[in-house]
Every structure is written in structure tokens, then in C-alpha cells.
Design a protein around this motif. Structure first.
Motif, PDB file in Angstrom:
ATOM      1  N   ARG A 290     -38.908 -39.549 -57.876  1.00  0.00           N
ATOM      2  CA  ARG A 290     -38.774 -39.608 -59.338  1.00  0.00           C
ATOM      3  C   ARG A 290     -39.731 -38.600 -59.941  1.00  0.00           C
ATOM      4  O   ARG A 290     -40.881 -38.487 -59.523  1.00  0.00           O
TER       5      ARG A 290
ATOM      6  N   VAL B 274     -30.206 -46.983 -72.692  1.00  0.00           N
ATOM      7  CA  VAL B 274     -29.192 -47.937 -72.268  1.00  0.00           C
ATOM      8  C   VAL B 274     -28.363 -48.292 -73.489  1.00  0.00           C
ATOM      9  O   VAL B 274     -28.817 -48.968 -74.403  1.00  0.00           O
TER      10      VAL B 274
ATOM     11  N   SER C 161     -34.015 -48.250 -57.244  1.00  0.00           N
ATOM     12  CA  SER C 161     -34.477 -48.942 -58.435  1.00  0.00           C
ATOM     13  C   SER C 161     -33.252 -49.445 -59.183  1.00  0.00           C
ATOM     14  O   SER C 161     -32.139 -48.983 -58.941  1.00  0.00           O
ATOM     15  N   THR C 162     -33.472 -50.383 -60.064  1.00  0.00           N
ATOM     16  CA  THR C 162     -32.358 -50.917 -60.846  1.00  0.00           C
ATOM     17  C   THR C 162     -32.676 -50.815 -62.333  1.00  0.00           C
ATOM     18  O   THR C 162     -33.823 -50.646 -62.743  1.00  0.00           O
ATOM     19  N   THR C 163     -31.636 -50.901 -63.127  1.00  0.00           N
ATOM     20  CA  THR C 163     -31.774 -50.974 -64.571  1.00  0.00           C
ATOM     21  C   THR C 163     -30.975 -52.190 -65.046  1.00  0.00           C
ATOM     22  O   THR C 163     -30.146 -52.720 -64.305  1.00  0.00           O
TER      23      THR C 163
ATOM     24  N   TYR D  16     -28.388 -53.790 -67.825  1.00  0.00           N
ATOM     25  CA  TYR D  16     -27.404 -53.506 -68.867  1.00  0.00           C
ATOM     26  C   TYR D  16     -26.751 -54.814 -69.277  1.00  0.00           C
ATOM     27  O   TYR D  16     -26.056 -55.453 -68.488  1.00  0.00           O
TER      28      TYR D  16
ATOM     29  N   LYS E 175     -28.167 -56.524 -63.588  1.00  0.00           N
ATOM     30  CA  LYS E 175     -28.803 -55.450 -62.839  1.00  0.00           C
ATOM     31  C   LYS E 175     -27.758 -54.460 -62.339  1.00  0.00           C
ATOM     32  O   LYS E 175     -26.721 -54.858 -61.802  1.00  0.00           O
TER      33      LYS E 175
ATOM     34  N   GLU F 201     -29.962 -47.826 -60.699  1.00  0.00           N
ATOM     35  CA  GLU F 201     -30.426 -46.776 -61.597  1.00  0.00           C
ATOM     36  C   GLU F 201     -30.086 -45.416 -60.983  1.00  0.00           C
ATOM     37  O   GLU F 201     -30.014 -45.276 -59.758  1.00  0.00           O
TER      38      GLU F 201
ATOM     39  N   THR G  51     -29.844 -38.743 -66.000  1.00  0.00           N
ATOM     40  CA  THR G  51     -28.450 -38.696 -66.410  1.00  0.00           C
ATOM     41  C   THR G  51     -28.237 -37.485 -67.305  1.00  0.00           C
ATOM     42  O   THR G  51     -29.183 -36.848 -67.766  1.00  0.00           O
TER      43      THR G  51
ATOM     44  N   PRO H 254     -25.947 -45.265 -65.961  1.00  0.00           N
ATOM     45  CA  PRO H 254     -25.613 -46.181 -64.861  1.00  0.00           C
ATOM     46  C   PRO H 254     -24.486 -47.155 -65.162  1.00  0.00           C
ATOM     47  O   PRO H 254     -23.800 -47.609 -64.248  1.00  0.00           O
TER      48      PRO H 254
END
Length: 550
Positions: free
Chosen positions: A5, A14, A274-276, A278, A282, A285, A289, A414
Motif C-alpha cells: 500500500r 465509498v 484488506s476489506t472495506t 459498503y 465487508k 478492498e 481505484t 470495490p
């Protein structure tokens, strides 16, 4: 480590959309046991060696003809619009690759190892009659030869060649209605203008900025909707002229239809570990973008200065990387191969049936490793593809590094799916792929499977409760956020409902391992040979010195 990253990453918003609470939450699974009743989708090998591509994807030397998109579902779609130059060169390119490979073998510059994909490559070319078609080229006209090239390309790349034929009247009438419905605010906004411009040929324009001449042409088209009907010669002429300018002639009206031949590959992809969240769910990620052009690698431990970089870290398999982001120091984020190997004696989640597989070139020796990409959160920051798929990706794009510089790649937010009318039949679908392997790794070591490798539970893990499961070709997604690209940024544009899921067959991964005899494969001369071997084809002047052939 080559992928991370960035220290100064690009934040993504988001966006707000419609997602219902999930009975089956994405990225949650109760069954993680893999079934070994089917062979794994990947590549067996002994240890790290160089390789060359032995598949049949076409190449374009025009970066504007390639569309690359990462989207929800963890896959990368690569679509190439094939023009006359690509169709004229396709069979010649196949024969040129065969000739160079064989010359290297005969001159004892390389020795084939590990597998027999080169023999398969030669057998397929002979079965398709490629050499005879090229030999008899002078006896047929250009159109007939191109049609024969398409026929052979389709046979060698099943379910990945699409002949697009869309009625011009349908496009023009639909665009007229959309432009006429624009309100003043939308027509004045950059996002509204991008939506309006791309609506002429959805999914194929892929504009993310409007040069002055296109902005002016769009304004003129909007004006005409207030004074001319959709079937008026003036509006039709304006629409066709806009299409030609916006796509640089890649989609041609002919006898009342917009026609093109496209190659589309859909590759399962690993994204950042990793996750995000929305709407409470979950999702994997994506790290960054928006629009990310390919960039040359100017820092690193290997030979630098080019886009098509080869890392000296054996974990990347001496397979091309295509960087799109400089994170820090020698660290770049890139499209690259699987990045990790699954040791057959040490990877805990591999089925027992996958562990004892005998070699095909040396039938007395069992393989030691397996390359399979994880379709889920797995990377430090890069986008991982299967090792054979990454080799194919390198084959598809232009040979020269300078031409690759700045080639746009599209990365959805995502939550946003890739909705595309892949068959050109006015039936857009959510893009997907029949690949059901996902695992977590730590320090380049696979440590656990995320979910079982059966289709239904895998899709529940990947899509949560947002999927209506049915047979392949009949499943649908309930709520489908899609995005637009404005400048370099991606943003959620709207949410579609009840969209069919297109499930491309997972493409066979075809690379041939080899050993370089005159020099060490991980020496500068070895890297130069490896890189040059991936450039063979029309439009590239072969450097025989780099191939150690003079």
C-alpha cells in the motif's frame, strides 16, 4: 517485497447505493475444505525458472485498443478491439513465435524443462493449419484472409472471440432519447457529460475525459435533439461522426451496423489483503481505484527503465510485472503473477489428490509446487493474476515499453460491478469467471483457505446474499452498483437491479518453462532474453543479440 500500500495512497469514497442486509454475508464462510476431485486451476512446477507464453491470444500494438478493468467479484477483464492490423498479423505472429522458440531450442540457447506446453502449442498450430493458410494468403482477398484469421483465432481461443454487430439505427435512436432527456444541470456537469458521451456505445466508449473537439461535438449533438428527430440525417451524421472520433475508428458503421471483432479474457484476481465496508457488508478492498496508467519501473533491484519489468525476486516467477503505482522507494504496485507458490508438501489446505502429481517431461519426478491465484484479499497492494494469465496479459499488450507507458487501466470502486454487453447482443451482463479458489497468505506463504472451492458456497462468500444462484448462465445479481470514470477518479453512478451473471470459463494457463544454457537465467543477459522473448510479433524488430542468437 515489491508490492505495498502506498505511503501516500489515493483515497476513494465509498459511494451511497442500494445494498440490502445479507443473510449470507460476503467474505464469511463456514466450510473452508477444498475438494480435490477436479484438477486444480493453475500450473504445477518444480522450482522457479523462466518461462515463455504458449497460448494463442492476439496482440495489438495500439494501447488504445485494450480495455483493462478490475471490478467487484475480484476479476480483471481485458478486452481488445481487433482491427485490420491485428487480424492481418495474427497468424504471422503465431508462426513467428513458433519459429523463434524452435530456433532457440535448435541453437541450444534454451532447453525446455518441467512441462510440455511448447509441444501442445505446436500441435495446436498444426491442427489449425496455420502455416498453410499463411502460405496461401496471396490467393484470397484481404477480407477472406481476415475471416480465416478470425475463424482460427476463435478455434484456438474458445468462448473468447466475439463478433460485434449492432444496428446503427438502434444506437442512434437510443442516444437521441438519452440526450434529449438531459436536464440543464446534467448537461453542464462533467459527470453528466461523461455519461452522455459514453451512452452512445455503452461499455465500449470508455471515455473519462472529453477533449475540446469531443466536448463541442457532444454539445452539438445535444442541440440537434431539440430540433431534429432521431432518424434525421443531420442527427445520424453527428452521432456517427462522434462515434468515429471518440473511438478513433475502432467501431465502424458498415451496411447499417457497427461492427468489430473483440477478444475478451476474464482473469480471477487477488487484491489487497484488506476489506472495506459498503452498507454494512465487508468487501475486498482494491487499494486504489480510478484510472491508473502503466508506468515504467525506475527503481528496483532488477534492470529498470521499462514498464515490462522482471523482478529478481524468485517469488514472482521471472514473469513480467506491469506497474501502475509507485508506492515508495523500490516498492511498486503492479499487475503480476500469483506471487506465492503453494508447496505441495507444506500448504495445509491443499487436497491430498493435488499433492502427488508426476511430471510430464520427466515422468519419474513428482512436482513440488503449484501456482494458483487467490481470488480474494491476498496482496500487499498489487493485483495478482495467475502466472499463465499474467504471461498472456503481457502477450496481448504492445511489445514496446515506451508504447505501454500511459496505457490506462480502469479500477472500479470495490462495490461496483463490471456490466458489459460482451456478446454485442444488447444484453449486458455482470462479468464473472468460473474460478473458485481463494486463500490467505502471510509473508508469501499460503496459510489457510477462505472458503471451499465449490461454486455455490464460493459465490455466497464472494457476493453474499446479493446473488440468486442458478445453473451457470442463469444466475443473477440482485443489486448491481456500477461506476463512471471522471478524469482519473471512479465514482458510483447508479444501481441496476436483477442483472444476469456472465460466467466466463477460466482460461487455461499455458506457459513453457525453460533453462538458458549459455548464461544464468537470473543474470542481466538472462533477463534480457526473457523480456525479448515476450515481444515477438509484427511491429517489433527482434533483437537477436538479446536472444543470444548472434
Amino acid at each position: 517485497m515489491n508490492c505495498r500500500r502506498p505511503l501516500f495512497g489515493v483515497a476513494f469514497a465509498v459511494a451511497i447505493g442500494l445494498v440490502r442486509s445479507s443473510a449470507f454475508a460476503a467474505l464469511e464462510a463456514s466450510d473452508t475444505t477444498w475438494d480435490g476431485s477436479q484438477p486444480p486451476q493453475g500450473i504445477y512446477f518444480y522450482w522457479y525458472e523462466p518461462s515463455f507464453y504458449t497460448g494463442f491470444a492476439p496482440r495489438t500494438q495500439d494501447p488504445q485498443r485494450v480495455h483493462v478493468r478490475l471490478s467487484r467479484g475480484n476479476q480483471v477483464r481485458v478486452t481488445v478491439v481487433l482491427g485490420d492490423a491485428e487480424l492481418d498479423a495474427y497468424l504471422d505472429d503465431l508462426l513467428a513465435r513458433r519459429q523463434v522458440y524452435q530456433e532457440l531450442i535448435d541453437a541450444k540457447v534454451i532447453e525446455l524443462t518441467t512441462n510440455k506446453e511448447y509441444e501442445r502449442f505446436v500441435e495446436k498450430l498444426d491442427s489449425a493449419g496455420v502455416a498453410d493458410v499463411v502460405k496461401n494468403r496471396g490467393g484470397v482477398g484481404p477480407d477472406s484472409y481476415r475471416q480465416k484469421s478470425v475463424d482460427i483465432m476463435r478455434a484456438l481461443n474458445p468462448q473468447r472471440i466475439f463478433r460485434i454487430k449492432i444496428p446503427v439505427d438502434v444506437l442512434v435512436q437510443r442516444w437521441h432519447a438519452q440526450l434529449a432527456a438531459l436536464n440543464a444541470a446534467a448537461a453542464a456537469s462533467t459527470a453528466g457529460q461523461m455519461d452522455a458521451a459514453n451512452a452512445l456505445l455503452p461499455g465500449r466508449m470508455n471515455l473519462y475525459h472529453l477533449p475540446p473537439e469531443l466536448a463541442s461535438a457532444l454539445s452539438r449533438a445535444v442541440e440537434l435533439t431539440h430540433s431534429e428527430k432521431a432518424d434525421s440525417p443531420a442527427f445520424r451524421e453527428q452521432a456517427i461522426a462522434f462515434l468515429d472520433r471518440a473511438t478513433a475508428g475502432r467501431y465502424r458503421p458498415r451496411d447499417g451496423f457497427v461492427e468489430a471483432v473483440e477478444f475478451t479474457a476474464i482473469y480471477p484476481a487477488g487484491t489487497i489483503d484488506s476489506t472495506t465496508t459498503y452498507k454494512g457488508e465487508k468487501l475486498p478492498e482494491f487499494g486504489v481505484t480510478g484510472i491508473w496508467p502503466l508506468i515504467p519501473r525506475t527503481e528496483g533491484r532488477g534492470i529498470t527503465g521499462m514498464v515490462d519489468y522482471l523482478s529478481p525476486n524468485p517469488g514472482y516467477g521471472f514473469i513480467t510485472m506491469l506497474p501502475y503505482e509507485h508506492a515508495s522507494g523500490i516498492v511498486y504496485n503492479a499487475f503480476h503473477n500469483a506471487g506465492v507458490r503453494c508447496g505441495l508438501g507444506e500448504t495445509p489446505f491443499l487436497p491430498s489428490a493435488w499433492r502427488k502429481v508426476m511430471g510430464v517431461r520427466d515422468t519419474r519426478k513428482a512436482y513440488q509446487n503449484l501456482w494458483i491465484v487467490s481470488r480474494g484479499p491476498t496482496s500487499h497492494g498489487c493485483t495478482r493474476l495467475g502466472s499463465g494469465h499474467m504471461s498472456e496479459f503481457r502477450q496481448i499488450v504492445p511489445s514496446e515499453s515506451k508504447v505501454l507507458e500511459g496505457m490506462a487501466t480502469f479500477r472500479n470502486p470495490p462495490q461496483c460491478y463490471d456490466v458489459f454487453d460482451i456478446q454485442g447482443d444488447d444484453n449486458p451482463k455482470v462479468m464473472g469467471v468460473q474460478y473458485y479458489l481463494a486463500y490467505k497468505n502471510r509473508d508469501h506463504t499460503p496459510i489457510k483457505s477462505y472458503v471451499t472451492n465449490h461454486r455455490e458456497p464460493f459465490y455466497r462468500w464472494l457476493y453474499g446474499d446479493n446473488i440468486n444462484l442458478a445453473a451457470v448462465g442463469q444466475a443473477t445479481l440482485k443489486q448491481v452498483p456500477v461506476c463512471r470514470f471522471v478524469g482519473k477518479k471512479a465514482e458510483e453512478a447508479q444501481t441496476l437491479s436483477d442483472m444476469p451473471l456472465y460466467e466466463a470459463p477460466d482460461a487455461y494457463e499455458s506457459i513453457q518453462f525453460y533453462r538458458i544454457k549459455p548464461v544464468a537465467f537470473d543474470s542481466p543477459a538472462g533477463y534480457e532474453l526473457n523480456r525479448e522473448l515476450r515481444k515477438v510479433g509484427a511491429g517489433h524488430r527482434l533483437d537477436r543479440a538479446k536472444l543470444l542468437l548472434k
